[in-house]
Write an enzyme that holds these catalytic residues in place. Sequence first.
Site, PDB file in Angstrom:
ATOM      1  N   LYS A  90       0.753  -1.190  -0.144  1.00 11.87           N
ATOM      2  CA  LYS A  90       0.090  -0.080   0.045  1.00 11.87           C
ATOM      3  C   LYS A  90       0.891   1.317  -0.058  1.00 11.87           C
ATOM      4  O   LYS A  90       0.719   2.096  -0.518  1.00 11.87           O
ATOM      5  CB  LYS A  90      -0.983  -0.029   1.198  1.00 11.87           C
ATOM      6  CG  LYS A  90      -1.757  -1.246   1.176  1.00 11.87           C
ATOM      7  CD  LYS A  90      -2.918  -0.978   2.402  1.00 11.87           C
ATOM      8  CE  LYS A  90      -2.286  -0.954   3.986  1.00 11.87           C
ATOM      9  NZ  LYS A  90      -1.762  -2.408   4.325  1.00 11.87           N
ATOM     10  N   ARG A 117      -9.913   0.825   8.862  1.00 10.61           N
ATOM     11  CA  ARG A 117      -9.423  -0.370   9.140  1.00 10.61           C
ATOM     12  C   ARG A 117     -10.667  -1.022   9.862  1.00 10.61           C
ATOM     13  O   ARG A 117     -10.321  -2.381  10.123  1.00 10.61           O
ATOM     14  CB  ARG A 117      -8.218  -0.566  10.254  1.00 10.61           C
ATOM     15  CG  ARG A 117      -6.829  -0.601   9.322  1.00 10.61           C
ATOM     16  CD  ARG A 117      -5.772  -0.520  10.349  1.00 10.61           C
ATOM     17  NE  ARG A 117      -4.645  -1.455  10.112  1.00 10.61           N
ATOM     18  CZ  ARG A 117      -3.458  -0.951   9.507  1.00 10.61           C
ATOM     19  NH1 ARG A 117      -3.330   0.218   8.880  1.00 10.61           N
ATOM     20  NH2 ARG A 117      -2.496  -1.564   9.315  1.00 10.61           N
ATOM     21  N   ARG A 153      11.319  -6.550   5.045  1.00 11.34           N
ATOM     22  CA  ARG A 153      11.317  -4.979   5.345  1.00 11.34           C
ATOM     23  C   ARG A 153      11.980  -4.924   6.716  1.00 11.34           C
ATOM     24  O   ARG A 153      12.388  -3.823   6.871  1.00 11.34           O
ATOM     25  CB  ARG A 153       9.894  -4.421   5.110  1.00 11.34           C
ATOM     26  CG  ARG A 153       9.774  -3.022   5.359  1.00 11.34           C
ATOM     27  CD  ARG A 153       8.329  -2.452   5.153  1.00 11.34           C
ATOM     28  NE  ARG A 153       7.276  -2.858   6.205  1.00 11.34           N
ATOM     29  CZ  ARG A 153       6.136  -2.575   6.003  1.00 11.34           C
ATOM     30  NH1 ARG A 153       5.735  -1.936   4.983  1.00 11.34           N
ATOM     31  NH2 ARG A 153       5.116  -2.894   7.094  1.00 11.34           N
ATOM     32  N   ARG A 162      11.281  -1.433  12.203  1.00  9.08           N
ATOM     33  CA  ARG A 162      10.017  -1.342  12.773  1.00  9.08           C
ATOM     34  C   ARG A 162       9.818  -2.930  13.751  1.00  9.08           C
ATOM     35  O   ARG A 162      10.025  -3.992  13.168  1.00  9.08           O
ATOM     36  CB  ARG A 162       8.823  -1.514  11.950  1.00  9.08           C
ATOM     37  CG  ARG A 162       8.422  -0.005  11.456  1.00  9.08           C
ATOM     38  CD  ARG A 162       7.366   0.108  10.199  1.00  9.08           C
ATOM     39  NE  ARG A 162       6.180  -0.706  10.620  1.00  9.08           N
ATOM     40  CZ  ARG A 162       4.902  -0.789   9.785  1.00  9.08           C
ATOM     41  NH1 ARG A 162       5.152   0.003   8.636  1.00  9.08           N
ATOM     42  NH2 ARG A 162       4.042  -1.404  10.435  1.00  9.08           N
ATOM     43  N   ARG A 202      -1.094  -9.352  13.455  1.00 10.28           N
ATOM     44  CA  ARG A 202      -1.301  -8.078  12.397  1.00 10.28           C
ATOM     45  C   ARG A 202      -2.400  -8.617  11.185  1.00 10.28           C
ATOM     46  O   ARG A 202      -3.386  -7.983  10.868  1.00 10.28           O
ATOM     47  CB  ARG A 202      -0.282  -7.396  11.781  1.00 10.28           C
ATOM     48  CG  ARG A 202       0.323  -6.484  12.966  1.00 10.28           C
ATOM     49  CD  ARG A 202       1.902  -6.442  12.503  1.00 10.28           C
ATOM     50  NE  ARG A 202       1.943  -5.454  11.245  1.00 10.28           N
ATOM     51  CZ  ARG A 202       3.021  -5.074  10.504  1.00 10.28           C
ATOM     52  NH1 ARG A 202       4.123  -5.881  10.767  1.00 10.28           N
ATOM     53  NH2 ARG A 202       2.987  -4.314   9.485  1.00 10.28           N
TER      54      ARG A 202
HETATM   55  P1  ADP Z   1       0.677  -2.223   7.909  1.00 12.77           P
HETATM   56  O1  ADP Z   1      -0.307  -1.865   6.790  1.00 12.77           O
HETATM   57  O2  ADP Z   1       2.157  -2.695   7.165  1.00 12.77           O
HETATM   58  O3  ADP Z   1       0.532  -2.957   8.928  1.00 12.77           O
HETATM   59  P2  ADP Z   1       0.776   0.291   8.848  1.00 12.77           P
HETATM   60  O4  ADP Z   1       1.722   1.529   8.845  1.00 12.77           O
HETATM   61  O5  ADP Z   1      -0.541   0.783   8.128  1.00 12.77           O
HETATM   62  O6  ADP Z   1       1.411  -1.128   8.408  1.00 12.77           O
HETATM   63  O7  ADP Z   1       0.084   0.257  10.467  1.00 12.77           O
HETATM   64  C1  ADP Z   1       1.098  -0.261  11.361  1.00 12.77           C
HETATM   65  C2  ADP Z   1       0.236  -0.172  12.796  1.00 12.77           C
HETATM   66  O8  ADP Z   1      -0.257   0.848  12.924  1.00 12.77           O
HETATM   67  C3  ADP Z   1      -0.977  -1.210  12.674  1.00 12.77           C
HETATM   68  O9  ADP Z   1      -0.803  -2.617  12.968  1.00 12.77           O
HETATM   69  C4  ADP Z   1      -1.752  -0.544  13.915  1.00 12.77           C
HETATM   70  O10 ADP Z   1      -1.319  -0.905  15.067  1.00 12.77           O
HETATM   71  C5  ADP Z   1      -1.737   0.837  13.822  1.00 12.77           C
HETATM   72  N1  ADP Z   1      -2.783   1.418  12.817  1.00 12.77           N
HETATM   73  C6  ADP Z   1      -2.316   2.107  11.417  1.00 12.77           C
HETATM   74  N2  ADP Z   1      -3.461   2.556  11.190  1.00 12.77           N
HETATM   75  C7  ADP Z   1      -4.482   2.069  12.191  1.00 12.77           C
HETATM   76  C8  ADP Z   1      -6.140   2.383  11.811  1.00 12.77           C
HETATM   77  N3  ADP Z   1      -6.459   2.907  10.815  1.00 12.77           N
HETATM   78  N4  ADP Z   1      -6.726   1.889  12.970  1.00 12.77           N
HETATM   79  C9  ADP Z   1      -6.062   1.318  13.816  1.00 12.77           C
HETATM   80  N5  ADP Z   1      -4.920   1.090  14.208  1.00 12.77           N
HETATM   81  C10 ADP Z   1      -3.944   1.576  12.932  1.00 12.77           C
END
Ligand code: ADP
Length: 190
Positions: free
Chosen positions: A14, A89, A128, A134, A146
Site C-alpha cells: 500500500k 481499518r 522489510r 519497525r 497483524r
Molecule cells: P501495515 O499496513 O504494514 O500493517 P501500517 O503502517 O499501516 O502498516 O500500520 C502499522 C500499525 O499502526 C498497525 O498494526 C496498527 O497498530 C496501527 N494502525 C495504523 N492505522 C490504523 C488504523 N486505521 N486503525 C487502527 N490502528 C492503526
Amino acid sequence: MLNLVLFGPPGAGKGTQSNLLINKYNLVHLSTGDILRSEIAVGTALGLEAKTLMDRGDLVPDEVVICMISSKLDNNADANGFVFDGFPRTTAQAEALDALLVDKGTSISAMLSLKVEDKELIKRLLERGKDSGRADDQNERIISNRINEYNNKTAPLKAYYHAQNKLSEIEGVGSITEIAKKLNTVIDTL
Ligand code: ADP
C-alpha cells in the site's frame, strides 16, 4: 475530488503504490501508520499510547485514528483528493470517514484492494523488518497477529465498499510497475 482507499493486508504494498498514485494524480497521502509513527518519534502522549498497541500488532482505538484523519482533512482543504492508506481499518472508521467526507461535500471514489497471500506477506514483512527498524516487522508472531487483525476487523470493509459499488480487487503480486498500471487502469475509468 479523487478520494481513494488503498486497501490490503499488511505488506500488500500500500505504501509503495500510494507514493506512485499521489505523484501521478496530484493527491495527498494520508497513512495512519505513518502519522502514528511520527507521533511516536516526537514523543507525544498519543504516540506513547499507540506504541504499545502497534508493537504488539494490535489496532489503536478508532477515536484516535478518526480524530487524526479529521484534522488532516481540515489541514488540506485545497487538496485535489486523498489516498487513504491503512485507513479505514474497521467499520466504525469507514462510517466516520464517509461522514467526514459528506461534511466536505465529497465522498470516496473507489476502494482499490490489493490481494496477496499470507505466505508472501510474511516474507515481505520480515524482509522489510531488516532495515525498517519497525518492531512489528521483525517477529513472526506479531506479523501473524497483524494479519489476524486484518482478517477479523479490516477485511469485512471490502463488503462495505462493495455495497456502495466502489470495490476493485487487484492482484498485488508482480512488479511494482505492473501493479501500478493495473491501479491506473481502474482509476482512469472512474
Ligand atoms: P501495515 O499496513 O504494514 O500493517 P501500517 O503502517 O499501516 O502498516 O500500520 C502499522 C500499525 O499502526 C498497525 O498494526 C496498527 O497498530 C496501527 N494502525 C495504523 N492505522 C490504523 C488504523 N486505521 N486503525 C487502527 N490502528 C492503526
